[in-house]
Design an enzyme around this catalytic site. Structure first.
Site, PDB file in Angstrom:
ATOM      1  N   ASP A  54     -43.361 -57.377  19.248  1.00 52.35           N
ATOM      2  CA  ASP A  54     -43.711 -58.543  18.087  1.00 52.35           C
ATOM      3  C   ASP A  54     -44.730 -59.517  18.437  1.00 52.35           C
ATOM      4  OD1 ASP A  54     -40.054 -59.308  17.088  1.00 52.35           O
ATOM      5  OD2 ASP A  54     -41.388 -57.888  16.781  1.00 52.35           O
ATOM      6  N   ARG A  77     -41.814 -66.119   6.551  1.00 55.11           N
ATOM      7  CA  ARG A  77     -40.642 -65.545   7.237  1.00 55.11           C
ATOM      8  C   ARG A  77     -40.351 -66.208   8.473  1.00 55.11           C
ATOM      9  NH1 ARG A  77     -39.575 -59.471   5.606  1.00 55.11           N
ATOM     10  NH2 ARG A  77     -37.414 -60.287   6.540  1.00 55.11           N
ATOM     11  N   ARG A  95     -37.243 -47.828   9.979  1.00 58.27           N
ATOM     12  CA  ARG A  95     -36.246 -48.935  10.412  1.00 58.27           C
ATOM     13  C   ARG A  95     -34.777 -48.348   9.941  1.00 58.27           C
ATOM     14  NH1 ARG A  95     -38.792 -54.070  10.480  1.00 58.27           N
ATOM     15  NH2 ARG A  95     -36.934 -54.713  11.818  1.00 58.27           N
ATOM     16  N   CYS A 101     -39.733 -50.915   6.022  1.00 60.00           N
ATOM     17  CA  CYS A 101     -40.744 -52.034   5.748  1.00 60.00           C
ATOM     18  C   CYS A 101     -41.854 -51.511   6.144  1.00 60.00           C
ATOM     19  CB  CYS A 101     -39.936 -53.222   6.433  1.00 60.00           C
ATOM     20  SG  CYS A 101     -40.180 -52.873   8.051  1.00 60.00           S
ATOM     21  N   LYS A 108     -35.998 -67.520  15.442  1.00 59.52           N
ATOM     22  CA  LYS A 108     -35.543 -66.997  13.976  1.00 59.52           C
ATOM     23  C   LYS A 108     -34.736 -65.681  14.455  1.00 59.52           C
ATOM     24  CE  LYS A 108     -38.314 -63.564  12.036  1.00 59.52           C
ATOM     25  NZ  LYS A 108     -37.729 -62.160  11.779  1.00 59.52           N
ATOM     26  N   ASN A 109     -35.188 -64.751  15.498  1.00 63.73           N
ATOM     27  CA  ASN A 109     -34.089 -63.568  15.993  1.00 63.73           C
ATOM     28  C   ASN A 109     -32.911 -63.888  16.519  1.00 63.73           C
ATOM     29  OD1 ASN A 109     -36.167 -62.117  14.312  1.00 63.73           O
ATOM     30  ND2 ASN A 109     -37.171 -61.122  15.905  1.00 63.73           N
TER      31      ASN A 109
HETATM   32  C1  EPZ Z   1     -35.322 -56.578  16.011  1.00 62.94           C
HETATM   33  O1  EPZ Z   1     -35.472 -55.711  14.794  1.00 62.94           O
HETATM   34  C2  EPZ Z   1     -36.234 -57.762  15.455  1.00 62.94           C
HETATM   35  N1  EPZ Z   1     -35.828 -58.398  14.145  1.00 62.94           N
HETATM   36  C3  EPZ Z   1     -37.619 -57.347  15.235  1.00 62.94           C
HETATM   37  O2  EPZ Z   1     -38.427 -58.532  15.022  1.00 62.94           O
HETATM   38  C4  EPZ Z   1     -38.317 -56.714  16.428  1.00 62.94           C
HETATM   39  O3  EPZ Z   1     -39.614 -56.082  16.220  1.00 62.94           O
HETATM   40  C5  EPZ Z   1     -37.164 -55.428  16.866  1.00 62.94           C
HETATM   41  O4  EPZ Z   1     -36.074 -56.178  17.129  1.00 62.94           O
HETATM   42  C6  EPZ Z   1     -37.661 -54.947  18.208  1.00 62.94           C
HETATM   43  O5  EPZ Z   1     -37.560 -55.964  19.355  1.00 62.94           O
HETATM   44  C7  EPZ Z   1     -34.661 -59.288  14.222  1.00 62.94           C
HETATM   45  O6  EPZ Z   1     -34.207 -59.492  15.415  1.00 62.94           O
HETATM   46  C8  EPZ Z   1     -34.068 -59.726  12.974  1.00 62.94           C
HETATM   47  P1  EPZ Z   1     -34.396 -52.411  16.682  1.00 62.94           P
HETATM   48  P2  EPZ Z   1     -34.346 -54.319  14.683  1.00 62.94           P
HETATM   49  O7  EPZ Z   1     -33.148 -51.888  15.980  1.00 62.94           O
HETATM   50  O8  EPZ Z   1     -33.241 -54.831  15.474  1.00 62.94           O
HETATM   51  C9  EPZ Z   1     -35.196 -47.658  15.996  1.00 62.94           C
HETATM   52  C10 EPZ Z   1     -40.075 -59.741  13.497  1.00 62.94           C
HETATM   53  O9  EPZ Z   1     -41.268 -59.685  13.684  1.00 62.94           O
HETATM   54  N2  EPZ Z   1     -33.810 -47.525  15.352  1.00 62.94           N
HETATM   55  O10 EPZ Z   1     -34.518 -52.572  18.105  1.00 62.94           O
HETATM   56  O11 EPZ Z   1     -34.542 -53.613  13.519  1.00 62.94           O
HETATM   57  C11 EPZ Z   1     -36.164 -48.398  15.256  1.00 62.94           C
HETATM   58  O12 EPZ Z   1     -36.612 -47.387  14.092  1.00 62.94           O
HETATM   59  C12 EPZ Z   1     -39.439 -58.618  13.753  1.00 62.94           C
HETATM   60  O13 EPZ Z   1     -39.508 -60.644  14.043  1.00 62.94           O
HETATM   61  C13 EPZ Z   1     -33.249 -46.517  15.192  1.00 62.94           C
HETATM   62  O14 EPZ Z   1     -33.753 -45.390  15.288  1.00 62.94           O
HETATM   63  O15 EPZ Z   1     -35.224 -53.425  15.939  1.00 62.94           O
HETATM   64  C14 EPZ Z   1     -37.116 -48.798  15.881  1.00 62.94           C
HETATM   65  O16 EPZ Z   1     -38.233 -47.698  16.201  1.00 62.94           O
HETATM   66  C15 EPZ Z   1     -39.882 -57.252  13.141  1.00 62.94           C
HETATM   67  N3  EPZ Z   1     -31.940 -46.500  14.722  1.00 62.94           N
HETATM   68  C16 EPZ Z   1     -36.382 -48.852  17.405  1.00 62.94           C
HETATM   69  O17 EPZ Z   1     -35.154 -48.354  17.146  1.00 62.94           O
HETATM   70  C17 EPZ Z   1     -31.229 -47.611  14.688  1.00 62.94           C
HETATM   71  O18 EPZ Z   1     -29.969 -47.593  13.914  1.00 62.94           O
HETATM   72  C18 EPZ Z   1     -36.392 -50.538  17.751  1.00 62.94           C
HETATM   73  O19 EPZ Z   1     -35.408 -51.078  16.523  1.00 62.94           O
HETATM   74  C19 EPZ Z   1     -31.993 -48.832  14.847  1.00 62.94           C
HETATM   75  C20 EPZ Z   1     -32.908 -48.739  15.393  1.00 62.94           C
END
Ligand code: EPZ
Length: 416
Positions: A303, A395, A120, A115, A22-23
């Site tokens: 995850d 999802r 996020r 969420c 998915k990701n």
């Molecule tokens: C991706 O989310 C995945 N989703 C998530 O999977 C996964 O848990 C996550 O990466 C971490 O591996 C998809 O790929 C669609 P991040 P993403 O930006 O990109 C902070 C699932 O279960 N952050 O790496 O949203 C954020 O708050 C889902 O399949 C900022 O502060 O994750 C978090 O604490 C859930 N500012 C950390 O970084 C930003 O601009 C990691 O978030 C972006 C992120």
């Protein structure tokens, strides 16, 4: 709303096919906005988030249709607007921002809300795109972005954000000049996106390392691409073998990309090996407690935190989980405790004391991976478990109850 009714206590044995990731599929689908020709993407899982993405792409002027795991995408005259009622159901919609700015110089994307698992924010996405020449305003909950042609820049991310790396990678592919992304995410799904873009003519090096170098090109062509297998779905099924005391053979399991998970499961006593037919997993003699801290790749993936916690509930001894990525990813804990688990949360840390057995109970899903952990606990529990609000599960897991029932589980999907 649907629920899953699970009669637990059956050791699962047999073969499970792992679906496309998915990701990886989500950013790759959004990347089709960048192309000036049709593209055919295979091994795309049949999931709610995928269909939400296809709906959004069609709205944006990138005509997509989905047949038997294959998406044919034909980018046309693009429109800039990603509406709130779609974005609020899937945060990953923000991945259209970089491609729209790169292609048409403007975007109006609903700011994704938080969420269940955390706030996020997308500040890193916006900061990086501003470094490339975009300007943003926030108006009525929408991000309005504008730019002339994006320019390559040297960008240092505050943290290795997966979505931030992906948005900037896509934007840089068509920017003028060279972009260097430092402190970039190394997740396999980011590498899959980079490989897709390279297959369409992008010039990218260093993907999979913390420093990615992209030389912008004037256009990207279409072609064919197959999405990588889903390491989180595969990891979930490895835990299913361990928690039910069965033996499962996973076909198309991305073994290398699951190294941190496999090492942790082996340290708990599971036997996991690569065979010519696929990855074989069984519980082994007894389950021992372990400690887990979630980290960016190649560390233990956040995850998989909820799923391994379900397994730790039935291990000998006490284990500690530290969730270092998201601020609220313990929504499964109270539900597992209703099934007889002994878990205490304090801040970002959870202490799990192993128990002899779990008992079935009605429980509530709250987010995608929490739902998976409740299904895993229900498979091992004595009696009946009802997992409610399983739209969260749909999802990210393709036909999970039919895949599990095919290896001996007793799961019924019922209307709530
Ligand atoms: C991706 O989310 C995945 N989703 C998530 O999977 C996964 O848990 C996550 O990466 C971490 O591996 C998809 O790929 C669609 P991040 P993403 O930006 O990109 C902070 C699932 O279960 N952050 O790496 O949203 C954020 O708050 C889902 O399949 C900022 O502060 O994750 C978090 O604490 C859930 N500012 C950390 O970084 C930003 O601009 C990691 O978030 C972006 C992120």
């Amino acid at each position: 709303m649907d629920k899953l009714v699970i009669e637990g206590g059956v050791p699962l044995t047999g073969v499970i096919e792992v679906s496309g990731a998915k990701n990886a599929a989500l950013p790759i689908l959004f990347a089709s906005i960048l192309l000036d020709g049709p593209v055919s993407i295979s091994n795309v899982p049949d999931l709610r988030d995928i269909h939400t993405t296809l709906k959004l792409l069609n709205l944006l002027g990138c005509a997509c249709d989905y047949q038997n795991g294959r998406v044919e995408a034909r980018p046309g005259d693009l429109l800039p607007e990603a509406p709130y009622d779609l974005v609020r159901t899937m945060r990953a919609s923000v991945l259209c921002l970089g491609p729209l700015l790169a292609r048409i110089g403007r975007a109006r994307v609903a700011l994704p809300g938080g969420c269940a698992i955390g706030a996020r924010p997308v500040d890193q996405h916006l900061k990086g795109l501003e470094r490339m020449g975009a300007s943003f305003q926030l108006e009525e909950g929408y991000i309005l972005g504008r730019c002339r042609r994006l320019k390559g820049a040297h960008i240092i991310l505050d943290m290795p954000t997966v979505g931030g790396t992906e948005n900037l990678l896509m934007a840089a592919a068509l920017a003028e000049g060279e972009t260097v992304l430092e402190n970039a995410a190394r997740e396999p799904e980011v590498v899959d996106l980079a490989n897709f873009l390279r297959a369409c003519g992008a010039q990218i090096e260093g993907h999979g390392t913390p420093s990615i170098r992209i030389r912008g090109v004037p256009t990207l062509h279409g072609g064919e691409y197959a999405v990588m297998p889903d390491r989180i779905e595969a990891g979930t099924f490895l835990v299913a073998a361990g928690i039910t005391g069965g033996e499962l053979l996973l076909r198309h399991c991305p073994f290398e990309e699951l190294e941190a998970v496999i090492l942790k499961l082996r340290s708990m006593g599971m036997e996991i090996s690569q065979t010519p037919e696929g990855t074989l997993a069984r519980r082994g003699a007894t389950l021992h407690a372990t400690d887990v801290t979630t980290q960016p790749y190649p560390g233990f993936p956040t995850d998989m935190q909820a799923q391994i916690m379900a397994l730790m509930c039935l291990a000998d001894g006490a284990g500690v989980v530290e969730e270092s990525i998201f601020e609220n990813r313990y929504m499964h804990v109270q539900e597992l405790n209703r099934m007889g688990a002994r878990i205490r949360v304090s801040g970002y840390t959870a202490m799990i004391r192993g128990v002899q057995k779990l008992t079935g109970a009605p429980v509530m899903a709250s987010d995608l991976r929490a739902s998976a952990s409740l299904v895993l606990a229900g498979l091992a529990a004595r009696g009946t478990t009802e997992v409610r609000r399983i739209y969260h599960l749909d999802r990210g897991y393709e036909r999970i109850e039919s895949k599990l029932n095919a290896v001996g589980a007793r799961i019924r999907r019922e209307r709530e």
